[in-house]
Design an enzyme around this catalytic site. Structure first.
Site, PDB file in Angstrom:
ATOM      1  N   LYS A 199       0.858  -1.181   0.000  1.00 51.50           N
ATOM      2  CA  LYS A 199       0.000   0.000   0.000  1.00 51.50           C
ATOM      3  C   LYS A 199       0.892   1.227   0.000  1.00 51.50           C
ATOM      4  O   LYS A 199       1.660   1.461   0.932  1.00 51.50           O
ATOM      5  CB  LYS A 199      -0.904   0.002   1.233  1.00 51.50           C
ATOM      6  N   LYS A 252      -2.196  -1.584  -3.701  1.00 51.40           N
ATOM      7  CA  LYS A 252      -3.024  -0.372  -3.681  1.00 51.40           C
ATOM      8  C   LYS A 252      -2.118   0.851  -3.805  1.00 51.40           C
ATOM      9  O   LYS A 252      -1.152   0.946  -3.045  1.00 51.40           O
ATOM     10  CB  LYS A 252      -3.824  -0.300  -2.372  1.00 51.40           C
TER      11      LYS A 252
END
Length: 326
Positions: A199, A252
């Site tokens: 992320k 992400k």
């Protein structure tokens, strides 16, 4: 001399579907749902056209709307009635997400994923317990090990409520191991774990922070989320999560990190997820509103690119919009 190798032979309508290398279906998609403990009615999210915050009483109806399109899985994000320094409403038995999960699990056949993080529940907006004096010194960061205990408690509370999967997104070192151990100790060995393994500290999260009321009150998240310049580090992060027991590994954002999705696909033998984030959704909507792009076409192409890169499942705000086409 005429060409002997003619790839165009395989592009006619009759054979094109037969030789298509990547496919996308509604069953590949996970739809985000925002549940708001402060709302009595649905509240449109201005920066994310077509999406709303829904009160707990509307959670089942909202999930049924998703399922009617053919999308079977949802991931829940909560806006609590109050916030504090330790995000206590994230792991409260009567928290907004816990109450919504109970209703959805009892009232639908949807596959329910609970996002496990504290940023929506802390009054400072960071993803864990912050160092003393952080307001005065934004370079101070989240206390890693103290945060692990709260993330584990959050995951167990969601599993107790009926979540099929939990998805830790705090980028706290050791979060997968701590949560897996806590789930197993609580008798939730069958609850799956999808880690936000890579992320990044991205500028593409703006609309989500508006939707979930989770923007940092001071500083930023660069000390615990990944540097967008780093590629090899993503493999290290994913390897740690895999060894600690993650069932699914997520990247992400999605589109700016197709190389990372591809890297994880090559390196790991477990499902890879990609999060087609709010900024990706919002920018395509903005361009379509200007008449510059065909929204459905570019949304479909974007998600196909994530599948082509190696994603097995995609969390996306386009889930419902594209399900009928798929």
């Amino acid at each position: 001399m005429y060409p002997t190798d003619r790839p165009r032979r395989l592009r006619t309508d009759g054979i094109r579907p037969l030789v298509s290398e990547s496919s996308l279906s509604a069953s590949d998609l996970v739809a985000p749902v925002f549940v708001d403990a402060t709302a009595d009615e649905r509240v449109p999210i201005e920066s994310m056209p077509g999406h709303e915050r829904v009160p707990v009483d509307e959670a089942v109806a909202r999930v049924e709307e998703v399922r009617e399109t053919g999308v079977e899985a949802v991931i829940l994000f909560g806006i609590p009635e109050s916030k504090d320094a330790r995000g206590t409403r994230a792991y409260a038995d009567d928290g907004v997400v816990q109450r919504a999960i109970r209703r959805i699990a009892d009232g639908t056949d949807a596959y329910v994923v609970g996002d496990v993080c504290l940023c929506e529940y802390t009054d400072h907006g960071h993803c864990g317990v912050v160092e003393t004096g952080a307001e005065a010194d934004p370079t101070l960061t989240v206390r890693n090990d103290e945060t692990l205990e709260l993330l584990a408690e959050t995951a167990v509370s969601q599993a107790d409520a009926g979540a099929d999967m939990v998805a830790p997104s705090a980028m706290t070192d050791g979060q997968v191991g701590a949560i897996r151990a806590a789930l197993d100790d609580a008798g939730h060995e069958d609850v799956a774990l999808m880690s936000y393994a890579a992320k990044y500290e991205s500028a593409f999260y703006g609309p989500f922070r508006d939707a979930a009321d989770g923007a940092p009150a001071f500083g930023d998240r660069r000390h615990y989320q990944m540097d967008p310049a780093n590629r090899r580090e993503a493999l290290r992060e994913a390897r740690i999560d895999a060894e600690e027991g993650a069932d699914v590994l997520m990247v992400k954002p999605g589109l700016p990190y197709l190389d990372i999705v591809s890297d994880l696909r090559r390196e790991f033998d477990r499902p890879i997820a990609a999060y087609n984030v709010s900024g990706e959704y919002a920018m395509l909507h903005a361009a379509a509103e200007k008449g510059w792009l065909d929204l459905e076409a570019v949304a479909h192409e974007s998600l196909v690119s994530l599948k082509r890169a190696g994603a097995d499942l995609i969390v996306t705000y386009f889930a419902e919009d594209l399900a009928d086409r798929l």
